[in-house]
Design an enzyme around this catalytic site. Structure first.
Site, short mmCIF file in Angstrom:
data_model
loop_
_atom_site.label_atom_id
_atom_site.label_comp_id
_atom_site.label_asym_id
_atom_site.label_seq_id
_atom_site.Cartn_x
_atom_site.Cartn_y
_atom_site.Cartn_z
N HIS A 50 0.86 -1.28 0.01
CA HIS A 50 -0.02 0.13 -0.08
C HIS A 50 0.94 1.25 0.04
CE1 HIS A 50 0.72 -0.82 4.25
NE2 HIS A 50 1.14 0.31 4.37
C1 T46 Z 1 2.70 0.63 6.93
C2 T46 Z 1 3.62 -0.64 7.17
C3 T46 Z 1 5.19 -0.29 7.21
C4 T46 Z 1 -4.12 -0.79 13.54
O1 T46 Z 1 -5.07 -0.86 14.11
N1 T46 Z 1 -3.49 0.10 13.89
C5 T46 Z 1 -2.11 0.66 13.12
O2 T46 Z 1 -1.47 1.52 13.85
C6 T46 Z 1 -1.71 -0.22 12.28
C7 T46 Z 1 -0.29 -0.02 11.65
C8 T46 Z 1 -2.32 -1.26 12.02
N2 T46 Z 1 -3.41 -1.46 12.46
C9 T46 Z 1 -4.53 -2.74 12.09
C10 T46 Z 1 -5.06 -2.95 10.47
C11 T46 Z 1 -5.02 -4.11 10.34
O3 T46 Z 1 -6.06 -5.04 10.56
O4 T46 Z 1 -3.49 -3.97 12.05
C12 T46 Z 1 -3.81 -4.93 10.94
C13 T46 Z 1 -2.45 -5.03 10.41
O5 T46 Z 1 -2.15 -3.86 9.52
P1 T46 Z 1 -1.63 -3.84 8.03
O6 T46 Z 1 -2.19 -5.06 7.22
O7 T46 Z 1 -1.75 -2.47 7.38
O8 T46 Z 1 -0.17 -3.99 8.32
P2 T46 Z 1 1.05 -3.99 7.34
O9 T46 Z 1 2.37 -4.68 7.78
O10 T46 Z 1 0.72 -4.42 5.75
O11 T46 Z 1 1.43 -2.45 7.07
C14 T46 Z 1 2.06 -1.81 8.23
C15 T46 Z 1 1.17 -0.44 8.51
O12 T46 Z 1 -0.36 -0.55 8.37
C16 T46 Z 1 1.62 0.79 7.16
O13 T46 Z 1 0.86 1.86 7.45
O14 T46 Z 1 3.52 1.76 6.13
O15 T46 Z 1 3.33 -1.24 8.20
#
Ligand code: T46
Length: 136
Positions: A50
């Protein structure tokens, strides 16, 4: 211009070990509003995929190693993070993918805003289209 913007943190070490201090608008180039970290990743399960409309972040691999691919719609670059005294600044509107996590990888992220799902661009085609307008 390279997409890889590394910040070297001063390591305050002595015979007891190392200490690294991260401070808003000092060695972190924004007001830190949120910190999160991820661990227990598997090397064949990449994350990210993303971009963010506004969010700025600094990624620090505090244990182990991983690779970060960044894409601004024109070029792609990958950097390996394996040093807890180095942060990777990722600006808004940069597509990112994290992969090749070592078994002991702990990836900490400092962000300049609270979590906001509406700030995410999760479709690569949408991102490319937005950036093609930007690059004209
Ligand atoms: C990014 C990369 C480097 C939350 O509820 N709060 C938070 O602060 C974050 C970061 C995530 N979430 C929830 C949203 C999803 O249900 O945690 C779950 C996993 O998040 P996500 O699939 O977005 O994780 P990554 O590792 O794909 O991405 C993350 C960050 O979301 C993003 O901002 O830049 O790490």
């Amino acid at each position: 211009m390279s997409l890889i913007k590394l910040i070297k943190f001063e390591s305050l070490g002595d015979e007891r070990g190392q200490l690294i201090s991260l401070e808003s608008n000092k060695n972190i180039p924004f007001d830190i509003k949120r910190v999160y970290y991820m661990h227990g990743m598997e090397s064949d399960k990449p994350r990210g995929f993303h971009a963010h409309k506004d969010l700025q972040q600094v990624l620090v691999c505090v244990s182990g190693s991983c690779k970060i691919l960044m894409d601004d719609g024109k070029q792609q670059e990958t950097v390996e993070l394996s040093d807890s005294s180095v942060g990777l600044f990722i600006d808004k509107m940069i597509w990112r993918e994290m992969h090749d996590f070592s078994g002991d990888c702990v990836l900490m992220v400092l962000a300049n805003a609270w979590y906001d799902e509406s700030d995410y661009i999760r479709g690569y085609d949408v991102f490319k289209q937005l950036m093609s307008g930007e690059n004209k």
